[in-house]
Design a protein around this motif. Structure first.
Motif, PDB file in Angstrom:
ATOM      1  N   ARG A 102       0.379  -6.375  35.270  1.00  0.00           N
ATOM      2  CA  ARG A 102      -0.136  -7.510  34.508  1.00  0.00           C
ATOM      3  C   ARG A 102      -0.470  -7.113  33.066  1.00  0.00           C
ATOM      4  O   ARG A 102      -0.195  -7.843  32.116  1.00  0.00           O
ATOM      5  CB  ARG A 102      -1.388  -8.085  35.186  1.00  0.00           C
ATOM      6  N   ILE A 154      12.525  -8.106  35.547  1.00  0.00           N
ATOM      7  CA  ILE A 154      11.234  -8.352  34.909  1.00  0.00           C
ATOM      8  C   ILE A 154      11.383  -8.397  33.391  1.00  0.00           C
ATOM      9  O   ILE A 154      10.923  -9.320  32.723  1.00  0.00           O
ATOM     10  CB  ILE A 154      10.219  -7.268  35.314  1.00  0.00           C
ATOM     11  N   SER A 201      14.004  -8.896  31.565  1.00  0.00           N
ATOM     12  CA  SER A 201      14.773 -10.036  31.066  1.00  0.00           C
ATOM     13  C   SER A 201      13.907 -11.281  31.046  1.00  0.00           C
ATOM     14  O   SER A 201      13.964 -12.082  30.111  1.00  0.00           O
ATOM     15  CB  SER A 201      16.010 -10.251  31.922  1.00  0.00           C
ATOM     16  N   THR A 202      13.092 -11.429  32.068  1.00  0.00           N
ATOM     17  CA  THR A 202      12.212 -12.606  32.117  1.00  0.00           C
ATOM     18  C   THR A 202      11.214 -12.594  30.972  1.00  0.00           C
ATOM     19  O   THR A 202      11.041 -13.590  30.267  1.00  0.00           O
ATOM     20  CB  THR A 202      11.447 -12.642  33.453  1.00  0.00           C
ATOM     21  N   PHE A 249      12.709 -13.186  27.447  1.00  0.00           N
ATOM     22  CA  PHE A 249      13.313 -14.469  27.120  1.00  0.00           C
ATOM     23  C   PHE A 249      12.356 -15.385  26.373  1.00  0.00           C
ATOM     24  O   PHE A 249      12.799 -16.274  25.647  1.00  0.00           O
ATOM     25  CB  PHE A 249      13.828 -15.146  28.388  1.00  0.00           C
ATOM     26  N   TRP A 290      12.176 -19.042  23.018  1.00  0.00           N
ATOM     27  CA  TRP A 290      11.639 -20.397  22.965  1.00  0.00           C
ATOM     28  C   TRP A 290      10.195 -20.465  22.477  1.00  0.00           C
ATOM     29  O   TRP A 290       9.701 -21.531  22.128  1.00  0.00           O
ATOM     30  CB  TRP A 290      11.749 -21.107  24.316  1.00  0.00           C
ATOM     31  N   LYS A 307       1.705 -25.143  23.185  1.00  0.00           N
ATOM     32  CA  LYS A 307       0.404 -25.305  23.834  1.00  0.00           C
ATOM     33  C   LYS A 307      -0.109 -24.028  24.488  1.00  0.00           C
ATOM     34  O   LYS A 307      -1.312 -23.867  24.663  1.00  0.00           O
ATOM     35  CB  LYS A 307       0.433 -26.471  24.832  1.00  0.00           C
ATOM     36  N   MET A 308       0.789 -23.124  24.818  1.00  0.00           N
ATOM     37  CA  MET A 308       0.343 -21.891  25.467  1.00  0.00           C
ATOM     38  C   MET A 308       0.180 -20.753  24.464  1.00  0.00           C
ATOM     39  O   MET A 308       1.007 -20.581  23.591  1.00  0.00           O
ATOM     40  CB  MET A 308       1.363 -21.470  26.519  1.00  0.00           C
ATOM     41  N   ILE A 345       0.768 -17.351  28.579  1.00  0.00           N
ATOM     42  CA  ILE A 345       2.165 -17.094  28.925  1.00  0.00           C
ATOM     43  C   ILE A 345       2.272 -15.860  29.802  1.00  0.00           C
ATOM     44  O   ILE A 345       2.957 -15.850  30.829  1.00  0.00           O
ATOM     45  CB  ILE A 345       3.004 -16.909  27.647  1.00  0.00           C
ATOM     46  N   LYS A 362       1.147 -16.583  33.339  1.00  0.00           N
ATOM     47  CA  LYS A 362       2.140 -17.358  34.081  1.00  0.00           C
ATOM     48  C   LYS A 362       3.325 -16.505  34.494  1.00  0.00           C
ATOM     49  O   LYS A 362       3.812 -16.569  35.619  1.00  0.00           O
ATOM     50  CB  LYS A 362       2.639 -18.515  33.216  1.00  0.00           C
ATOM     51  N   LEU A 363       3.771 -15.699  33.536  1.00  0.00           N
ATOM     52  CA  LEU A 363       4.915 -14.836  33.826  1.00  0.00           C
ATOM     53  C   LEU A 363       4.566 -13.856  34.926  1.00  0.00           C
ATOM     54  O   LEU A 363       5.357 -13.631  35.855  1.00  0.00           O
ATOM     55  CB  LEU A 363       5.330 -14.077  32.560  1.00  0.00           C
ATOM     56  N   PHE A 410       4.554 -15.549  38.208  1.00  0.00           N
ATOM     57  CA  PHE A 410       5.921 -15.844  38.626  1.00  0.00           C
ATOM     58  C   PHE A 410       6.611 -14.591  39.156  1.00  0.00           C
ATOM     59  O   PHE A 410       7.258 -14.601  40.206  1.00  0.00           O
ATOM     60  CB  PHE A 410       6.694 -16.418  37.447  1.00  0.00           C
ATOM     61  N   ILE A 411       6.436 -13.500  38.434  1.00  0.00           N
ATOM     62  CA  ILE A 411       7.098 -12.260  38.825  1.00  0.00           C
ATOM     63  C   ILE A 411       6.524 -11.703  40.127  1.00  0.00           C
ATOM     64  O   ILE A 411       7.257 -11.234  40.998  1.00  0.00           O
ATOM     65  CB  ILE A 411       6.980 -11.219  37.693  1.00  0.00           C
ATOM     66  N   MET A 412       5.229 -11.780  40.263  1.00  0.00           N
ATOM     67  CA  MET A 412       4.604 -11.257  41.481  1.00  0.00           C
ATOM     68  C   MET A 412       4.899 -12.160  42.671  1.00  0.00           C
ATOM     69  O   MET A 412       5.263 -11.697  43.744  1.00  0.00           O
ATOM     70  CB  MET A 412       3.078 -11.210  41.330  1.00  0.00           C
TER      71      MET A 412
END
Lengths: 199, 199
Positions: free
Chosen positions: A86, A157, A159-160, A163, A167, A173-174, A179, A182-183, A186-188
């Motif tokens: 994390r 991981i 690449s995610t 990315f 954007w 807003k984040m 971010i 959240k990532l 998502f990864i875990m």
DNA sequence: GCCATTGCCTAACAAATGTTAGACAAATGT
DNA sequence: ACATTTGTCTAACATTTGTTAGGCAATGGC
């Protein structure tokens, strides 16, 4: 010519270069484009840097330094693997969001380096990836992570988390931390809904 | 000049172009590079294509077509959302591994398109992303997927499945299906070990 | 007041770029 | 047999490229 707020002309050039390299790509950005954006003539840049490629090198290697230093720091602080991952993700996202242009160059324009810098750069990138591999191996030992194909997982991981660079807008807003969280989630945890909470 | 195995010169040029565009980037690839690789003169290419950019357009839009067609097909076949996502990922990975060069161009060189093709391309890419958003929304309705930020999730998924393009080698030990399955598992389930199997 | 340094300029360069015009030979159709 | 199409060539073009040489004005130390 004293620059506002002790940002030297050299730094200024690097910043504008990073901006244009991100926007149009290294090859498509001419020294004249760069100069125009700076309000000077192309030849003047050569007072500060000895070639166009030196600009690219500076950006790529400075960023490589930042990323590697961050990752080492994470691995030196003794936490469990999930926390490490994390933290590493958080540092990574922060570095990208705080240096969007330079990060873009680091991520996509390094291939325009020529030897021997090209090879050197790939080594550094490998070092960075290795820090993530270590974290995953730790997590396996601690029985927190699945026994995944580590090379595969690290690349997924990275690449995610890379990315976002394509954007992320500072006005969005984040913020970086949100971010990163959240990532990480998502990864875990992936997409799938769980019937029972893990751990 | 009859070409071996009815692959026309036009196709041959596109293939070589894709190869070089991937290798060196669109801007850094000159028509003379391209011609040399084909064993002809640069001027001869203009008999088949009216500009360098037309080559880029052909590659980008042909690939866009493939990706979108695949995704639509997946969404038309009526399965549950998890199956849809797995299928979409599988098609995506197959398309990339079967068209490595063209996929690279599709993924990274499209920004060299000039208007109005540039805008058109971005629309198509958006359409493709939308197909994934639909799948995620389905999954939510079916209570299979977590209620995630869909735009965020789609971009994460796509970045993950696109990245294979940067390390996949046909000689490697995994074939497209295996990669797709691993990716799907990773995306659905994440890294974290589970105490109780889901569903 | 002088000198060196700093930072920029103009001018020019050779090389490389995308592209066009026009010629030529082989293949093809009638 | 002739005319057309196809695919390539050579030669040239205008433009853009990275880079260098040399000059000129402002600055700052002594």
């Amino acid at each position: 010519m004293a620059e506002i707020l002790n940002i030297s002309r050299k730094e200024q050039i690097v910043n504008v270069a990073a901006k244009l390299f991100k926007q149009k790509g290294f090859v498509a950005t001419s020294m004249r484009d760069l100069a125009a954006e700076l309000g000077i003539e192309a030849a003047s840049i050569y007072y500060h840097f000895k070639s166009k490629e030196e600009l690219l090198e500076k950006i790529c290697f400075d960023m490589a330094d930042k990323f590697i230093t961050n990752a080492r720091e994470v691995n030196d602080i003794y936490f469990n693997a999930e926390e490490k991952l994390r933290m590493a993700i958080k540092f990574h996202v922060e570095t990208i969001t705080e240096n969007q242009n330079q990060s873009s160059v680091f991520l996509s324009e390094w291939r325009n380096l020529s030897e021997p810098k090209f090879a050197l750069f790939k080594q550094l990138r490998q070092q960075y990836e290795n820090q993530f591999t270590i974290i995953l191996a730790d997590g396996e030992k601690e029985d927190i992570f699945d026994d995944v194909d580590k090379k595969f997982a690290v690349l997924s991981i990275l690449s995610t988390i890379n990315f976002i660079n394509e954007w992320y807008k500072p006005e969005g807003k984040m913020n970086a931390s949100e971010i990163a969280e959240k990532l990480s989630n998502f990864i875990m945890g992936g997409l799938r809904k769980r019937l029972v909470t893990d751990r």
